[in-house]
Design an enzyme around this catalytic site. Structure first.
Site, PDB file in Angstrom:
ATOM      1  N   GLY A   1     -12.705  -5.370  -9.344  1.00  0.00           N
ATOM      2  CA  GLY A   1     -13.202  -4.033  -9.014  1.00  0.00           C
ATOM      3  C   GLY A   1     -12.590  -2.925  -9.856  1.00  0.00           C
TER       4      GLY A   1
ATOM      5  N   TYR B   1       2.061  -0.377  -9.880  1.00  0.00           N
ATOM      6  CA  TYR B   1       3.108   0.655  -9.799  1.00  0.00           C
ATOM      7  C   TYR B   1       4.319   0.158  -9.014  1.00  0.00           C
ATOM      8  CZ  TYR B   1       0.591   1.014  -5.456  1.00  0.00           C
ATOM      9  OH  TYR B   1      -0.028   0.697  -4.269  1.00  0.00           O
TER      10      TYR B   1
ATOM     11  N   SER C   1       0.790  -1.229   0.000  1.00  0.00           N
ATOM     12  CA  SER C   1       0.000   0.000   0.000  1.00  0.00           C
ATOM     13  C   SER C   1       0.828   1.288   0.000  1.00  0.00           C
ATOM     14  CB  SER C   1      -0.919  -0.010   1.217  1.00  0.00           C
ATOM     15  OG  SER C   1      -1.310   1.288   1.521  1.00  0.00           O
ATOM     16  N   PHE C   2       0.419   2.194  -0.872  1.00  0.00           N
ATOM     17  CA  PHE C   2       1.076   3.490  -1.024  1.00  0.00           C
ATOM     18  C   PHE C   2       0.353   4.564  -0.215  1.00  0.00           C
ATOM     19  CE2 PHE C   2      -0.597   7.104  -3.355  1.00  0.00           C
ATOM     20  CZ  PHE C   2       0.502   7.890  -3.685  1.00  0.00           C
TER      21      PHE C   2
ATOM     22  N   THR D   1      -9.354  -1.069  -1.492  1.00  0.00           N
ATOM     23  CA  THR D   1      -8.548  -1.683  -2.537  1.00  0.00           C
ATOM     24  C   THR D   1      -8.835  -3.172  -2.598  1.00  0.00           C
ATOM     25  OG1 THR D   1      -6.305  -1.849  -3.447  1.00  0.00           O
ATOM     26  CG2 THR D   1      -6.480  -1.958  -1.056  1.00  0.00           C
TER      27      THR D   1
ATOM     28  N   LEU E   1      -1.874  -1.157 -14.227  1.00  0.00           N
ATOM     29  CA  LEU E   1      -2.310  -0.464 -13.006  1.00  0.00           C
ATOM     30  C   LEU E   1      -1.327  -0.660 -11.857  1.00  0.00           C
ATOM     31  CD1 LEU E   1      -4.897   0.131 -14.506  1.00  0.00           C
ATOM     32  CD2 LEU E   1      -6.194  -0.667 -12.555  1.00  0.00           C
TER      33      LEU E   1
ATOM     34  N   LYS F   1     -13.479  -3.774  -3.491  1.00  0.00           N
ATOM     35  CA  LYS F   1     -14.161  -2.664  -4.178  1.00  0.00           C
ATOM     36  C   LYS F   1     -15.610  -2.978  -4.545  1.00  0.00           C
ATOM     37  CE  LYS F   1     -10.032  -0.526  -5.870  1.00  0.00           C
ATOM     38  NZ  LYS F   1      -9.293   0.208  -6.868  1.00  0.00           N
TER      39      LYS F   1
HETATM   40  P1  NAP Z   1      -9.740  -7.516  -7.648  1.00  0.00           P
HETATM   41  O1  NAP Z   1     -11.110  -6.943  -7.491  1.00  0.00           O
HETATM   42  O2  NAP Z   1      -9.323  -8.630  -6.783  1.00  0.00           O
HETATM   43  O3  NAP Z   1      -9.610  -7.964  -9.176  1.00  0.00           O
HETATM   44  C1  NAP Z   1      -8.442  -8.477  -9.733  1.00  0.00           C
HETATM   45  C2  NAP Z   1      -8.815  -9.328 -10.962  1.00  0.00           C
HETATM   46  O4  NAP Z   1      -7.601  -9.820 -11.512  1.00  0.00           O
HETATM   47  C3  NAP Z   1      -9.639 -10.553 -10.611  1.00  0.00           C
HETATM   48  O5  NAP Z   1     -11.000 -10.296 -10.679  1.00  0.00           O
HETATM   49  C4  NAP Z   1      -9.186 -11.576 -11.651  1.00  0.00           C
HETATM   50  O6  NAP Z   1      -9.999 -11.506 -12.810  1.00  0.00           O
HETATM   51  C5  NAP Z   1      -7.792 -11.127 -12.019  1.00  0.00           C
HETATM   52  N1  NAP Z   1      -6.771 -11.990 -11.422  1.00  0.00           N
HETATM   53  C6  NAP Z   1      -6.530 -12.200 -10.094  1.00  0.00           C
HETATM   54  N2  NAP Z   1      -5.513 -13.086  -9.926  1.00  0.00           N
HETATM   55  C7  NAP Z   1      -5.120 -13.442 -11.184  1.00  0.00           C
HETATM   56  C8  NAP Z   1      -4.145 -14.331 -11.699  1.00  0.00           C
HETATM   57  N3  NAP Z   1      -3.338 -15.029 -10.881  1.00  0.00           N
HETATM   58  N4  NAP Z   1      -4.014 -14.442 -13.049  1.00  0.00           N
HETATM   59  C9  NAP Z   1      -4.818 -13.748 -13.891  1.00  0.00           C
HETATM   60  N5  NAP Z   1      -5.769 -12.896 -13.452  1.00  0.00           N
HETATM   61  C10 NAP Z   1      -5.906 -12.741 -12.130  1.00  0.00           C
HETATM   62  O7  NAP Z   1      -8.643  -6.370  -7.493  1.00  0.00           O
HETATM   63  P2  NAP Z   1      -8.724  -4.829  -7.956  1.00  0.00           P
HETATM   64  O8  NAP Z   1      -9.154  -4.011  -6.819  1.00  0.00           O
HETATM   65  O9  NAP Z   1      -9.474  -4.789  -9.249  1.00  0.00           O
HETATM   66  O10 NAP Z   1      -7.167  -4.497  -8.200  1.00  0.00           O
HETATM   67  C11 NAP Z   1      -6.444  -5.143  -9.221  1.00  0.00           C
HETATM   68  C12 NAP Z   1      -5.021  -4.585  -9.349  1.00  0.00           C
HETATM   69  O11 NAP Z   1      -5.054  -3.227  -9.772  1.00  0.00           O
HETATM   70  C13 NAP Z   1      -4.225  -4.602  -8.043  1.00  0.00           C
HETATM   71  O12 NAP Z   1      -2.889  -4.953  -8.345  1.00  0.00           O
HETATM   72  C14 NAP Z   1      -4.303  -3.160  -7.561  1.00  0.00           C
HETATM   73  O13 NAP Z   1      -3.224  -2.814  -6.755  1.00  0.00           O
HETATM   74  C15 NAP Z   1      -4.284  -2.419  -8.905  1.00  0.00           C
HETATM   75  N6  NAP Z   1      -4.925  -1.085  -8.811  1.00  0.00           N
HETATM   76  C16 NAP Z   1      -4.180   0.030  -9.011  1.00  0.00           C
HETATM   77  C17 NAP Z   1      -4.767   1.278  -8.965  1.00  0.00           C
HETATM   78  C18 NAP Z   1      -3.961   2.499  -9.220  1.00  0.00           C
HETATM   79  O14 NAP Z   1      -4.413   3.602  -8.871  1.00  0.00           O
HETATM   80  N7  NAP Z   1      -2.805   2.387  -9.818  1.00  0.00           N
HETATM   81  C19 NAP Z   1      -6.134   1.407  -8.695  1.00  0.00           C
HETATM   82  C20 NAP Z   1      -6.872   0.251  -8.516  1.00  0.00           C
HETATM   83  C21 NAP Z   1      -6.262  -0.995  -8.569  1.00  0.00           C
HETATM   84  P3  NAP Z   1     -10.467 -12.856 -13.536  1.00  0.00           P
HETATM   85  O15 NAP Z   1     -10.947 -13.757 -12.428  1.00  0.00           O
HETATM   86  O16 NAP Z   1     -11.560 -12.404 -14.421  1.00  0.00           O
HETATM   87  O17 NAP Z   1      -9.315 -13.454 -14.268  1.00  0.00           O
END
Ligand code: NAP
Length: 243
Positions: A127, A205, A14-15, A61, A203, A65
């Site tokens: 999310g 970082y 976490s940042f 996060t 996404l 979400k």
């Molecule tokens: P989430 O709700 O858990 O969703 C992640 C999705 O990634 C899952 O629904 C899954 O989709 C897929 N996934 C998970 N493990 C996987 C694997 N081993 N191989 C392939 N696909 C996989 O999480 P989130 O909140 O959306 O966040 C996702 C990422 O984005 C995190 O790394 C987070 O830190 C990053 N993020 C960054 C920002 C930013 O401001 N830079 C903002 C939001 C999120 P499927 O089941 O459909 O494959």
């Protein structure tokens, strides 16, 4: 104390805590704090957070979400349209949900877009992907979502043909694949189909340049990590909590 924080699990990467702690100090807000709420179960998190009158807002996060939605008392129109919430404002004990990922992604993506960017692949269906798909469609792009469990309108990784990979010149990784400490991991994609017209946005970082971004850069693509999006969504959350 006026308490803000980040709800998610795990929170090792976490940042936000560092960002807000520095911000509160810079603004002389010595009665403000930002702490991590690391809960793997949403029911446990809600039980803890609801009972604390000092909590005025929190970010959300991975993986909550979408899980948080049934516990919100109201949603702003964007959060309601996207059905994903990364920011809650607490007022008189009532929780209002917002989505600031949308602005974070849109503002950071915009300067990189070219007329050729008409078709996008979005990896992951969690999310964060909801905000990404919303923005790309708003910008007029055709979006194909890619998942480990394909379904209606959602492709599998195996189904991505050479033609799809070549013609969808915007790729966005919304999965945690490649996130530290698993920085050697990468999605199962044919990177040879990436060309100089591609824009590959991760996404993630941390690391600054994920394996996906390294491979895309080697093929001449424009690359972007999630840091600017993260900063913008945090600043937007602060505006909401202050308003
Ligand atoms: P989430 O709700 O858990 O969703 C992640 C999705 O990634 C899952 O629904 C899954 O989709 C897929 N996934 C998970 N493990 C996987 C694997 N081993 N191989 C392939 N696909 C996989 O999480 P989130 O909140 O959306 O966040 C996702 C990422 O984005 C995190 O790394 C987070 O830190 C990053 N993020 C960054 C920002 C930013 O401001 N830079 C903002 C939001 C999120 P499927 O089941 O459909 O494959």
């Amino acid at each position: 104390m006026k308490t803000y924080g980040l709800l998610g699990y795990p929170l090792g990467h976490s940042f936000s805590k560092g960002f807000f702690t520095k911000k509160f100090k810079a603004e002389g807000l010595s009665d403000h704090e930002y702490i991590n709420f690391a809960y793997s179960e949403i029911t446990e998190a809600v039980k803890h957070l609801r009972g604390n009158p000092e909590i005025l807002g929190f970010n959300i996060t991975i993986p909550h979400k979408v899980n948080i939605l049934p516990y919100l008392d109201s949603m702003d129109p964007l959060c309601s349209a996207i059905q994903s919430c990364n920011c809650v404002k607490v007022e008189k004990g009532r929780w209002k949900g917002f989505n600031t990922d949308v602005l974070g992604f849109e503002y950071s993506l915009n300067p990189l877009l070219k007329p050729a960017h008409k078709n996008a692949l979005v990896f992951g269906t969690g999310g964060a992907s909801k905000a990404i798909v919303f923005v790309l469609r708003k910008l007029g792009m055709e979006v194909l979502q890619v998942s480990r469990t394909p379904g209606k309108g959602v492709a599998s990784y195996e189904a991505l043909s050479v033609d799809i990979l070549k013609t969808h010149t915007v790729w966005v990784n919304t999965t945690p694949v490649g996130l530290a400490p698993d920085s050697e991991s990468v999605l199962p994609l044919d990177f040879n189909q990436i060309g100089s017209a591609h824009l590959v946005y991760d996404l993630i970082y941390n690391p600054e340049k994920s394996k996906l971004l390294q491979k895309a850069a080697q093929m001449g693509a424009t690359i972007k990590n999630g840091m600017e999006m993260l900063v913008i969504q945090a600043e937007e959350s602060w505006k909401i909590w202050k308003s």
